[in-house]
Design an enzyme around this catalytic site. Sequence first.
Site, mmCIF file in Angstrom:
data_model
loop_
_atom_site.group_PDB
_atom_site.id
_atom_site.type_symbol
_atom_site.label_atom_id
_atom_site.label_comp_id
_atom_site.label_asym_id
_atom_site.label_seq_id
_atom_site.Cartn_x
_atom_site.Cartn_y
_atom_site.Cartn_z
ATOM 1 N N TYR A 156 -20.524 -27.320 36.345
ATOM 2 C CA TYR A 156 -20.604 -26.266 37.369
ATOM 3 C C TYR A 156 -19.519 -25.143 37.258
ATOM 4 O O TYR A 156 -18.356 -25.808 37.148
ATOM 5 C CB TYR A 156 -21.111 -26.536 38.700
ATOM 6 C CG TYR A 156 -22.369 -27.144 38.681
ATOM 7 C CD1 TYR A 156 -23.373 -26.147 39.307
ATOM 8 C CD2 TYR A 156 -22.656 -28.411 38.834
ATOM 9 C CE1 TYR A 156 -24.934 -26.698 39.755
ATOM 10 C CE2 TYR A 156 -23.991 -28.707 38.826
ATOM 11 C CZ TYR A 156 -24.856 -27.970 39.233
ATOM 12 O OH TYR A 156 -26.185 -28.354 39.594
ATOM 13 N N TYR A 174 -25.312 -34.478 34.313
ATOM 14 C CA TYR A 174 -23.991 -34.678 34.547
ATOM 15 C C TYR A 174 -23.652 -35.896 35.377
ATOM 16 O O TYR A 174 -24.570 -36.247 35.928
ATOM 17 C CB TYR A 174 -23.106 -33.411 35.160
ATOM 18 C CG TYR A 174 -23.699 -33.040 36.433
ATOM 19 C CD1 TYR A 174 -23.447 -33.494 37.649
ATOM 20 C CD2 TYR A 174 -24.731 -32.001 36.489
ATOM 21 C CE1 TYR A 174 -24.133 -33.162 38.844
ATOM 22 C CE2 TYR A 174 -25.284 -31.483 37.511
ATOM 23 C CZ TYR A 174 -25.023 -32.144 38.891
ATOM 24 O OH TYR A 174 -25.639 -31.684 39.937
ATOM 25 N N ARG A 229 -27.121 -37.176 37.238
ATOM 26 C CA ARG A 229 -28.388 -36.291 37.632
ATOM 27 C C ARG A 229 -29.057 -35.877 36.403
ATOM 28 O O ARG A 229 -28.397 -35.453 35.343
ATOM 29 C CB ARG A 229 -27.745 -35.046 38.351
ATOM 30 C CG ARG A 229 -26.698 -35.148 39.805
ATOM 31 C CD ARG A 229 -27.739 -35.719 40.631
ATOM 32 N NE ARG A 229 -29.052 -35.518 40.735
ATOM 33 C CZ ARG A 229 -29.955 -34.287 41.210
ATOM 34 N NH1 ARG A 229 -28.966 -33.383 41.559
ATOM 35 N NH2 ARG A 229 -31.245 -34.385 41.159
ATOM 36 N N HIS A 278 -31.483 -30.158 35.855
ATOM 37 C CA HIS A 278 -32.090 -29.497 36.929
ATOM 38 C C HIS A 278 -31.235 -28.147 37.407
ATOM 39 O O HIS A 278 -30.171 -27.719 36.968
ATOM 40 C CB HIS A 278 -32.024 -30.128 38.158
ATOM 41 C CG HIS A 278 -30.735 -30.218 38.856
ATOM 42 N ND1 HIS A 278 -29.901 -31.541 38.442
ATOM 43 C CD2 HIS A 278 -29.836 -29.551 39.890
ATOM 44 C CE1 HIS A 278 -28.754 -31.184 39.171
ATOM 45 N NE2 HIS A 278 -28.716 -30.294 39.840
ATOM 46 N N HIS A 329 -31.201 -25.494 40.653
ATOM 47 C CA HIS A 329 -31.352 -25.277 41.787
ATOM 48 C C HIS A 329 -32.237 -23.761 42.084
ATOM 49 O O HIS A 329 -31.918 -22.861 41.584
ATOM 50 C CB HIS A 329 -30.165 -25.376 42.619
ATOM 51 C CG HIS A 329 -29.360 -26.331 42.626
ATOM 52 N ND1 HIS A 329 -29.265 -27.447 43.535
ATOM 53 C CD2 HIS A 329 -28.301 -26.778 41.770
ATOM 54 C CE1 HIS A 329 -28.542 -28.287 43.345
ATOM 55 N NE2 HIS A 329 -27.885 -28.052 42.127
#
Lengths: 254, 192
Positions: free
Chosen positions: A114, A153, A163, A166, A168
């Site tokens: 991110y 990640y 995770r 995905h 959000h």
Amino acid sequence: MTTHPPSPPAGLVLPSYERPSGLHPPLDSPGYRSTALRAPSQRPLMITQGLTEITGPALGEGRVAPADADLTTQHAGEPLGERIIVTGRVLDSGGRPIPDTLVEVWQANAAGRYQHAVDNHPAPLDPNFSGVGRCVTDSEGRYRFVTIKPGAYPWRNHPNAWRPAHIHFSLFGRAFTQRLVTQMYFPDDPLFEYDPIFNSIPDPKARQRLISRFDINLTEPDWALGYEWDIVLRGSAGTVFEEQPAAGRRGERR
Amino acid sequence: MTGLPLTPSQTVGPYLTIGLPWPDGPTVVPGDTPGAITITGRLVDGEGAPVPDGLIETWQADPDGRFDHPDDPRGAPGQGTAFRGFGRCPTAPDGSYHIVTLRPGALPSPDGGREAPHLDVSVFARGLLDRVVTRIYFPDEEEANADDPVLSAITDPARRGTLIAAADADDKSRFHFSIRLQGEHETVFFDV
């Protein structure tokens, strides 16, 4: 939201939104460690839905430009990764589209990183990818983003925790009761069975509803793979029975 | 209610500030608007530690108690009173947030009574798998608060007190409202 009929003479008849039970993850989900000190210990108090709850903000106009829906064109160069189209409809449980509602997304880059100061995963940042998108649904409740498939990640919830990939999603619907923030996943991710966030949803069938569907017909030849994902927000009495004249002036909304 | 099955919630995670804050999010109205107030406070966890990665959202009526929304059966607010009604502010490293807005008016309630002026609040954070919802009421509305159907359903005065902002000692336009997610003095949260 500019024209309204005159005020009715007496009585305050409001739509009543359904209250799902057992759908959302319990706030106290021990497998997800961050819930331990943040989940309230008291049960939420049920309140009658009043004017504040059955109304909500109309956002988007003047806030969202068409280019905000393409996460691959926000910088000088193209981001690395697998270009994808993510599209679907925002509906209520009565099957009615929710038009003109703001949809916000954020995500990791193709390497699973991110663009955020707190993310120290040793994977490369992509100077051409911020991972933020916005759009407003069209008259049929449809949204559409062009982006990069995010990477999986690691996180430190438990040893060897990863995770699943995905995106959000933040949804407003048209009433405070309908506000929803969730995550969209991709088909056949091998990490599903190990992820305490995905599995915090009690009903395995409900978990499946967070997984997008690959659709060859949405795929643009020689350009990008297509995924479809519909989002269903709480419905209200009066929206479900749209066709009945007894629904009264609420039916005039559409 | 039958129909399509609903989409379940998931946490905003630790990186919500990538996607959700807006530059003008905390200012429901510009700070120099006549009558503007600032509501400020901290979001804290079960140990009283600040929650530095949360998001506070507010939704409220305008000062006349009106909503510019088609489901408000009283009709539209008067012309020239465009009011966003919605605020959002990410929490700072010390857990603090602020919202600049106008005081909402009282509202008729479906049971024929009146709701005291209030803001609905959604709280999002890493570790919250669904939003939690609370309300902000005002300390100088004793009479309206006493008649409010939501407040008066809470019998424990300490619990009820978690929903009432504190007036600032020096500045009449400032109110303090902290949100305690868990433990002692836990804020009352609502199923709406």
